[in-house]
Design a protein around this motif. Structure first.
Motif, mmCIF file in Angstrom:
data_model
loop_
_atom_site.group_PDB
_atom_site.id
_atom_site.type_symbol
_atom_site.label_atom_id
_atom_site.label_comp_id
_atom_site.label_asym_id
_atom_site.label_seq_id
_atom_site.Cartn_x
_atom_site.Cartn_y
_atom_site.Cartn_z
ATOM 1 N N ALA A 150 1.287 -1.132 -0.091
ATOM 2 C CA ALA A 150 -0.355 -0.224 0.130
ATOM 3 C C ALA A 150 0.558 1.222 0.087
ATOM 4 O O ALA A 150 0.380 1.999 -1.126
ATOM 5 N N ALA A 151 2.049 0.731 0.707
ATOM 6 C CA ALA A 151 2.934 2.432 0.687
ATOM 7 C C ALA A 151 3.631 2.641 -0.805
ATOM 8 O O ALA A 151 3.565 3.505 -0.877
ATOM 9 N N ARG A 152 3.753 1.631 -1.454
ATOM 10 C CA ARG A 152 4.177 1.811 -2.608
ATOM 11 C C ARG A 152 3.278 1.986 -3.801
ATOM 12 O O ARG A 152 3.121 2.847 -4.761
ATOM 13 N N LYS A 153 2.095 1.910 -3.109
ATOM 14 C CA LYS A 153 0.635 2.146 -3.862
ATOM 15 C C LYS A 153 0.495 1.534 -5.384
ATOM 16 O O LYS A 153 -0.315 1.692 -6.617
ATOM 17 N N LEU A 154 0.986 0.434 -5.054
ATOM 18 C CA LEU A 154 0.474 -0.943 -6.395
ATOM 19 C C LEU A 154 -0.939 -0.513 -5.887
ATOM 20 O O LEU A 154 -1.690 -1.472 -4.915
ATOM 21 N N PRO A 155 -1.767 -1.370 -7.420
ATOM 22 C CA PRO A 155 -2.915 -2.057 -7.322
ATOM 23 C C PRO A 155 -2.787 -3.403 -6.906
ATOM 24 O O PRO A 155 -2.354 -3.930 -7.083
ATOM 25 N N PHE A 156 -4.505 -3.937 -6.377
ATOM 26 C CA PHE A 156 -4.033 -5.125 -5.755
ATOM 27 C C PHE A 156 -5.500 -5.697 -6.721
ATOM 28 O O PHE A 156 -6.732 -5.513 -6.329
ATOM 29 N N ILE A 157 -4.891 -6.661 -8.042
ATOM 30 C CA ILE A 157 -5.924 -7.151 -8.543
ATOM 31 C C ILE A 157 -6.435 -8.820 -7.358
ATOM 32 O O ILE A 157 -5.360 -9.382 -7.040
ATOM 33 N N LEU A 185 -5.562 -0.654 4.808
ATOM 34 C CA LEU A 185 -4.630 0.461 4.200
ATOM 35 C C LEU A 185 -4.405 1.327 4.074
ATOM 36 O O LEU A 185 -2.950 1.956 3.670
ATOM 37 N N GLY A 186 -5.252 1.959 2.864
ATOM 38 C CA GLY A 186 -5.091 2.515 2.284
ATOM 39 C C GLY A 186 -5.164 2.582 0.829
ATOM 40 O O GLY A 186 -4.836 3.247 -0.688
ATOM 41 N N GLY A 187 -5.286 0.871 0.647
ATOM 42 C CA GLY A 187 -4.553 -0.078 -1.327
ATOM 43 C C GLY A 187 -6.077 0.226 -1.890
ATOM 44 O O GLY A 187 -7.075 0.616 -1.239
ATOM 45 N N THR A 188 -5.558 0.624 -3.273
ATOM 46 C CA THR A 188 -6.773 0.346 -4.092
ATOM 47 C C THR A 188 -6.420 -1.270 -5.005
ATOM 48 O O THR A 188 -5.271 -1.744 -5.080
#
Length: 282
Positions: A150-157, A185-188
């Motif tokens: 999430a800190a790296r702002k990676l999309p999560f499939i 955690l703020g991820g997409t």
């Protein structure tokens, strides 16, 4: 509220197409519910088209082998559509370098795609099929790992939107639970399986290939999962047969008996309006 039925045969004449969940309706991860697949086989014999619609992260050929081994009848369905099937399109559209979370048995999800599994720091996207050791680990075991993603702002499939499934008499966490934590955690997250539209569109297209044109009002979805099976089908405008003996049974079942008042209260809390219900498909 939902109407109790004794047999799927009570309502089969109202429908042309059945979209039936797999894990929790046809089997519990250990063995098949024999009466459930017999009910679907009888529906097909009566002229209905049955498409199994599952949040399994595996492409459908692997699921067919799996459920046959558990005892689900081949005669119970015409086609299978999995979350893995529709998720592969998302993976193909994304970066080539992926960070994969899942067990070795889930790797067919990536088969034939031009992707390369890499380490967390090198990845351009994360793909999650489930926990690596789902009988030994918990979702919390992944908090640190997901926080780094999430800190790296990676999309999560997320290839399996289910939060939990039954395995025998246990509830086992699924990829959907990891996706939920990632969101906290703020991820997409990106999800194509139930309750999202892509898997329903694909399933109905498969049914159309089998039988030709049909009206959406003559399609029924069968499932036991409230956030996936029921919400997804209702959002798509489908009638729902709720299988109450699945993952939510503890909310209203005592000593094997369903307390209908508690069931009604549970459905009201969930803002769910299935047309029919029964404890197990038969």
């Amino acid at each position: 509220m939902a109407q109790r039925i004794q047999s799927f045969g009570d309502i089969a004449s109202l429908y042309d197409v059945v979209l039936c969940d797999v894990w929790g309706v046809l089997h519990n991860g250990v063995e098949a519910f024999s009466q459930a697949s017999e009910a679907l086989a009888a529906a097909r014999a009566a002229g209905l088209t049955v498409v199994l619609i599952t949040n399994s992260p595996r492409p459908h050929p692997g699921v067919k082998v799996q459920i046959r081994g558990l005892g689900v009848l081949d005669e119970a369905y015409d086609r299978i559509v999995t979350s893995g099937d529709v998720t592969r399109a998302l993976i193909a559209e994304g970066p080539r370098e992926i960070y994969f979370i899942g067990a070795e048995k889930d790797l067919p999800l990536l088969g034939g795609l031009d992707v390369e599994p890499v380490g967390l720091d090198e990845a351009g996207i994360a793909v999650c099929a489930g926990l690596r050791e789902d009988e030994a680990e918990t979702v919390e075991d992944y908090r640190g790992e997901l926080a780094r993603l999430a800190a790296r702002k990676l999309p999560f499939i997320c290839a399996n939107p289910d939060l939990v499934v039954e395995r025998g008499h246990r509830l086992i966490p699924c990829a959907g639970a990891l996706a939920a934590l990632y969101g906290e955690l703020g991820g997409t997250t990106q999800i194509a399986g139930k309750p999202n539209r892509p898997i329903y569109e694909r399933s109905l297209a498969e049914a159309h290939e089998v039988r030709g044109a049909f009206d959406l009002s003559r399609v029924i979805a069968i499932g036991d999962g409230m956030p996936t099976d029921v919400r997804g089908a209702e959002a798509f405008g489908l009638d729902v047969l709720y299988i109450s003996g699945g993952i939510h049974a503890k909310e209203y079942v005592d000593a094997g008996r369903t307390d209908e008042a508690r069931l009604d209260a549970f459905l009201a809390r969930e803002d769910a309006r299935p047309k029919w219900w029964m404890p197990r498909l038969q």
